[in-house]
Motif scaffolding. Structure first.
Motif, short mmCIF file in Angstrom:
data_model
loop_
_atom_site.label_atom_id
_atom_site.label_comp_id
_atom_site.label_asym_id
_atom_site.label_seq_id
_atom_site.Cartn_x
_atom_site.Cartn_y
_atom_site.Cartn_z
N LEU A 112 -9.50 -0.14 -3.27
CA LEU A 112 -9.05 1.36 -1.93
C LEU A 112 -9.65 0.72 -0.14
CD1 LEU A 112 -6.87 3.22 -2.61
CD2 LEU A 112 -8.75 4.77 -2.42
N PRO A 113 -9.88 0.63 0.39
CA PRO A 113 -10.06 1.11 1.65
C PRO A 113 -9.24 0.01 1.97
CG PRO A 113 -12.43 1.01 0.54
CD PRO A 113 -11.46 0.90 -0.29
N ILE A 114 -10.01 -1.97 0.82
CA ILE A 114 -9.23 -3.45 1.35
C ILE A 114 -8.13 -3.23 1.65
CG2 ILE A 114 -8.84 -5.40 1.19
CD1 ILE A 114 -12.28 -5.70 -0.44
N VAL A 115 -7.29 -2.21 0.79
CA VAL A 115 -6.08 -2.10 -0.13
C VAL A 115 -4.78 -1.32 1.01
CG1 VAL A 115 -3.96 -2.09 -0.76
CG2 VAL A 115 -5.85 -2.88 -2.58
N THR A 116 -6.34 -0.58 1.89
CA THR A 116 -5.56 0.73 3.24
C THR A 116 -5.42 -0.51 4.13
OG1 THR A 116 -6.61 2.12 1.55
CG2 THR A 116 -6.03 2.98 4.15
N LYS A 123 4.51 -2.83 -8.95
CA LYS A 123 3.33 -3.43 -9.62
C LYS A 123 2.15 -2.48 -10.12
CE LYS A 123 6.65 -7.51 -10.05
NZ LYS A 123 6.85 -8.49 -10.08
N PHE A 124 1.42 -2.42 -8.81
CA PHE A 124 0.06 -2.12 -8.33
C PHE A 124 -0.25 -0.54 -8.77
CE2 PHE A 124 -3.74 -2.72 -5.59
CZ PHE A 124 -4.52 -3.21 -6.98
N ASP A 125 -1.18 -0.27 -8.89
CA ASP A 125 -0.54 1.02 -10.02
C ASP A 125 -2.56 1.85 -9.31
OD1 ASP A 125 -0.97 3.72 -10.01
OD2 ASP A 125 -0.90 3.85 -12.38
N LEU A 126 -2.99 2.28 -8.29
CA LEU A 126 -4.44 2.65 -7.63
C LEU A 126 -4.94 3.91 -8.66
CD1 LEU A 126 -4.99 1.53 -3.90
CD2 LEU A 126 -5.88 0.75 -5.75
N ARG A 171 0.25 -3.58 7.84
CA ARG A 171 1.75 -3.75 7.36
C ARG A 171 2.21 -2.56 7.92
NH1 ARG A 171 4.61 -7.05 4.12
NH2 ARG A 171 6.33 -6.73 6.02
N PHE A 172 2.46 -1.61 7.66
CA PHE A 172 2.26 -0.08 8.06
C PHE A 172 2.56 -0.02 9.77
CE2 PHE A 172 2.48 4.59 9.29
CZ PHE A 172 3.51 5.03 8.23
N ALA A 194 7.92 3.25 1.96
CA ALA A 194 7.41 2.13 1.17
C ALA A 194 6.01 2.48 0.82
CB ALA A 194 8.04 0.66 0.65
N ILE A 195 5.32 2.35 2.37
CA ILE A 195 4.05 2.43 2.19
C ILE A 195 3.76 3.76 2.04
CG2 ILE A 195 1.63 2.19 3.25
CD1 ILE A 195 3.33 -0.49 4.42
N LEU A 196 3.88 4.67 2.64
CA LEU A 196 3.77 5.87 2.14
C LEU A 196 4.17 6.67 0.74
CD1 LEU A 196 5.06 7.73 5.69
CD2 LEU A 196 2.83 7.28 4.51
N SER A 197 4.40 6.65 0.34
CA SER A 197 5.38 7.29 -1.14
C SER A 197 4.21 6.19 -2.22
CB SER A 197 6.92 6.64 -1.29
OG SER A 197 7.29 4.69 -1.52
N PHE A 198 4.13 4.87 -1.77
CA PHE A 198 2.88 4.44 -2.07
C PHE A 198 1.55 4.85 -2.58
CE2 PHE A 198 -0.50 1.84 -2.54
CZ PHE A 198 -0.92 0.85 -3.97
N PHE A 199 1.30 5.50 -1.30
CA PHE A 199 -0.15 6.47 -1.45
C PHE A 199 0.26 7.62 -1.63
CE2 PHE A 199 -1.61 3.46 2.16
CZ PHE A 199 -2.48 2.91 0.99
#
Length: 122
Positions: free
Chosen positions: A85-89, A66-69, A95-96, A116-121
């Protein structure tokens, strides 16, 4: 004291709380998230409903979809993106690097979470 901004060296406190967001321990990162929320950051507050589910075990995949950066996204303002971006990272790094919870669910396995996290970035 009405807020953390009135405390002595409040910027140092904010840096400490943001650094705790990267901790793999879910309880500690949730407490750090609550502390960051108390600062009522103008670049962070509008996106809490997108970022908070990233801290829950069962809501990570949905929150990432749902969240697109991206720069072309209409969800995040261009002015807020550099500071958000630094906070989300940090949240996603925590979580990673967290280990499995002992559950046998394939959706919450460390490998699925990392993918999932790597595909988000990407």
């Amino acid at each position: 004291v009405k807020g953390p901004q009135q405390l002595f060296k409040h910027k140092v406190l904010l840096q400490i709380f943001v650094s705790f967001l990267a901790n793999p321990d879910a309880k500690l990162s949730n407490l750090a998230f609550a502390c960051v929320l108390r600062f009522k950051l103008p670049y962070f507050s509008p996106y809490v409903e997108y970022v908070q589910p990233m801290l829950r075990r069962e809501g990570l995949r949905e929150a990432l979809t749902k969240f697109d950066l991206s720069e072309t996204s209409e969800i995040v303002d261009k002015e807020h993106r550099l500071l958000l971006l630094p906070i989300v990272t940090r949240i996603l790094f925590g979580r990673f690097s967290s280990r499995g919870s002992g559950a046998k669910s394939s959706k919450d396995s460390p490998a699925a979470r990392r993918a999932a996290i790597l595909s988000f970035f990407s």
